[in-house]
Design an enzyme around this catalytic site. Structure first.
Site, PDB file in Angstrom:
ATOM      1  N   ASP A 158      -9.896 -30.346  20.647  1.00 55.04           N
ATOM      2  CA  ASP A 158      -8.723 -30.735  19.868  1.00 55.04           C
ATOM      3  C   ASP A 158      -8.902 -32.084  19.182  1.00 55.04           C
ATOM      4  OD1 ASP A 158      -7.675 -28.478  21.018  1.00 55.04           O
ATOM      5  OD2 ASP A 158      -5.857 -29.434  21.770  1.00 55.04           O
ATOM      6  N   ASP A 159      -8.049 -32.281  18.162  1.00 53.86           N
ATOM      7  CA  ASP A 159      -7.757 -33.580  17.541  1.00 53.86           C
ATOM      8  C   ASP A 159      -8.794 -34.065  16.536  1.00 53.86           C
ATOM      9  OD1 ASP A 159      -5.653 -33.396  19.251  1.00 53.86           O
ATOM     10  OD2 ASP A 159      -6.112 -35.204  20.424  1.00 53.86           O
ATOM     11  N   TYR A 203       0.295 -31.189  22.273  1.00 48.98           N
ATOM     12  CA  TYR A 203       0.805 -31.369  23.640  1.00 48.98           C
ATOM     13  C   TYR A 203       1.165 -30.033  24.302  1.00 48.98           C
ATOM     14  CZ  TYR A 203       1.419 -35.840  21.310  1.00 48.98           C
ATOM     15  OH  TYR A 203       1.217 -36.967  20.551  1.00 48.98           O
ATOM     16  N   HIS A 247      -4.051 -27.520  14.259  1.00 48.47           N
ATOM     17  CA  HIS A 247      -3.446 -28.385  15.286  1.00 48.47           C
ATOM     18  C   HIS A 247      -2.438 -29.342  14.660  1.00 48.47           C
ATOM     19  CE1 HIS A 247      -3.141 -29.748  19.308  1.00 48.47           C
ATOM     20  NE2 HIS A 247      -3.834 -30.866  19.194  1.00 48.47           N
ATOM     21  N   HIS A 260      -0.284 -34.399  14.356  1.00 48.21           N
ATOM     22  CA  HIS A 260      -0.257 -34.306  15.817  1.00 48.21           C
ATOM     23  C   HIS A 260       1.114 -34.712  16.365  1.00 48.21           C
ATOM     24  CE1 HIS A 260      -1.583 -34.546  20.058  1.00 48.21           C
ATOM     25  NE2 HIS A 260      -2.588 -33.770  19.648  1.00 48.21           N
ATOM     26  N   HIS A 283     -11.528 -32.604  24.046  1.00 49.09           N
ATOM     27  CA  HIS A 283     -11.245 -33.329  22.805  1.00 49.09           C
ATOM     28  C   HIS A 283     -12.544 -33.912  22.258  1.00 49.09           C
ATOM     29  CE1 HIS A 283      -7.391 -33.247  24.964  1.00 49.09           C
ATOM     30  NE2 HIS A 283      -6.811 -33.334  23.777  1.00 49.09           N
TER      31      HIS A 283
END
Length: 293
Positions: A100-101, A193, A152, A156, A245
Site C-alpha cells: 500500500d501507499d 485504513y 487506494h 489516503h 507498505h
C-alpha cells in the site's frame, strides 16, 4: 517632308514614354505591401504549431493532463509482458502479498526482489504518489513486470468521513492517473485504513472495483524492524492476503526474507486476482481467498 517625319517620330516617342505612367494606377502600389503584411499575421492563427507527443520520458501525468493514449500504452505493456511466465490458475497453496501507499522511492528495489523470486504482488497505489515525479515510471514498471495495480484513493483519506461525491473524486482521480500512465483500468480498490461502509461499497461497485482488505497484518508501518515484519508475514496460510507498505525501507528490506520463508513452505506468491482465479466481484469485500459473507 523631312521635317514632318521628325515631328511624327517625336510624337511617337513622347506617347510611348507617357503610356507607362498612365497605366500605373491600374496596378496599385499598395497591393504588394499589403499582401505580405497580412499573410504573416494570419498564418500562425490559421495553422497552429504542431502539438508535442502526449507522453515523453520524464513527463509525469496529472489528472488533467494524460501521459499517453491509454490504448497505446496498454498495447505497449502487453508486448513488454510477453517474456513473463504465464500465471498458474491452480492456487491451492497461494498467498497474495499486497503493498500500500506507493509507489515510492523504494518500490524499484522491491520490484527487483520480487522478480528474482518469480513472485507476483498487488500494489494499491495512492494517486498523489502516482502523480509525483517518478511515479508514472514506477507504475509502468509495476505493470510491465506482471504485477497488479489497485486503487487506494487519491489522498489516503478515510473515505467513510467524506460525502459520496468526494468518495467518487478520490477514486476517479487515482483511476485516471493510473490509466493515463499505464493504460491499465483497475478492478480492485483498498479503502484507506480498511475503513468502509455502504456508501464506499456502492461507489466502488459503480466503478467496477472490488474492495480488498486483508487477514494478515504485519504492522510494518508501526514496527520498522525487518526481522519482525518478515516473521509476521510468514504466518500467512494458503489463501491469505498480506498487508505491507512499499513506502518503508525496512519493509522492502524484509521482503526477501518473506519470500524465502513462504516459498520454503511451498506457497506460490500471486496477485489478488490470481488468488481468486478471476476478477473479484465489484463492491464486495474480500479479506482472504473467499469473500466475506
Amino acid at each position: 517632308m523631312r521635317a514632318w517625319w521628325w515631328v511624327a517620330a517625336l510624337a511617337a516617342v513622347t506617347g510611348c514614354a507617357a503610356q507607362p505612367s498612365a497605366q500605373l494606377p491600374v496596378q496599385p502600389s499598395s497591393q504588394p505591401s499589403a499582401q505580405p503584411s497580412a499573410q504573416p499575421s494570419a498564418q500562425p492563427s490559421a495553422q497552429p504549431a504542431p502539438q508535442q507527443p502526449a507522453w515523453s520520458p520524464g513527463q509525469e501525468p496529472t489528472p488533467d493532463r494524460p501521459a499517453a493514449d491509454p490504448e497505446t500504452l496498454a498495447k505497449r505493456l502487453t508486448g513488454m509482458q510477453r517474456d513473463w511466465p504465464a500465471p498458474d490458475t491452480s492456487c491451492d497453496r497461494c498467498v497474495a502479498l499486497t503493498f500500500d501507499d506507493g509507489p515510492g522511492r523504494y518500490t524499484t528495489r522491491l520490484l527487483a526482489a520480487l522478480r528474482a523470486h518469480g513472485a507476483r504482488a498487488t500494489f494499491f497505489v495512492v494517486g498523489e504518489m502516482a502523480a509525483a515525479p517518478g511515479g508514472a515510471a514506477r507504475l509502468r514498471r509495476i505493470a510491465s513486470e506482471g504485477h497488479e495495480l489497485g486503487n487506494h484513493s487519491w489522498t489516503h483519506t478515510q473515505l467513510t468521513t467524506l460525502p459520496r461525491r468526494l468518495i467518487a473524486r478520490e477514486l476517479q482521480r487515482t483511476g485516471d492517473v493510473v490509466r493515463y500512465a499505464t493504460g491499465v483500468r483497475m478492478h480492485l480498490m483498498r479503502p484507506p485504513y480498511g475503513s468502509t461502509d455502504r456508501r464506499v461499497a456502492a461507489e466502488s461497485r459503480r466503478r467496477g472495483l472490488a474492495q480488498i482488505l486483508w487477514n494478515v497484518d504485519t504492522y510494518d508501518w508501526r514496527d520498522r524492524v525487518p526481522k519482525v515484519v518478515a516473521r509476521r508475514a510468514a504466518r500467512a496460510k494458503p489463501g491469505s492476503v498480506v498487508l505491507l507498505h512499499d513506502i518503508h525501507r525496512t519493509t522492502v528490506k524484509a521482503v526477501p526474507r518473506v519470500l524465502d520463508a513462504l516459498t520454503r513452505k511451498g506457497y506460490r506468491l500471486v496477485t489478488v486476482s490470481e488468488l481468486y482465479g478471476s476478477a473479484p466481484e465489484p463492491g464486495r469485500r474480500y479479506r482472504r481467498a473467499h469473500p466475506d459473507q
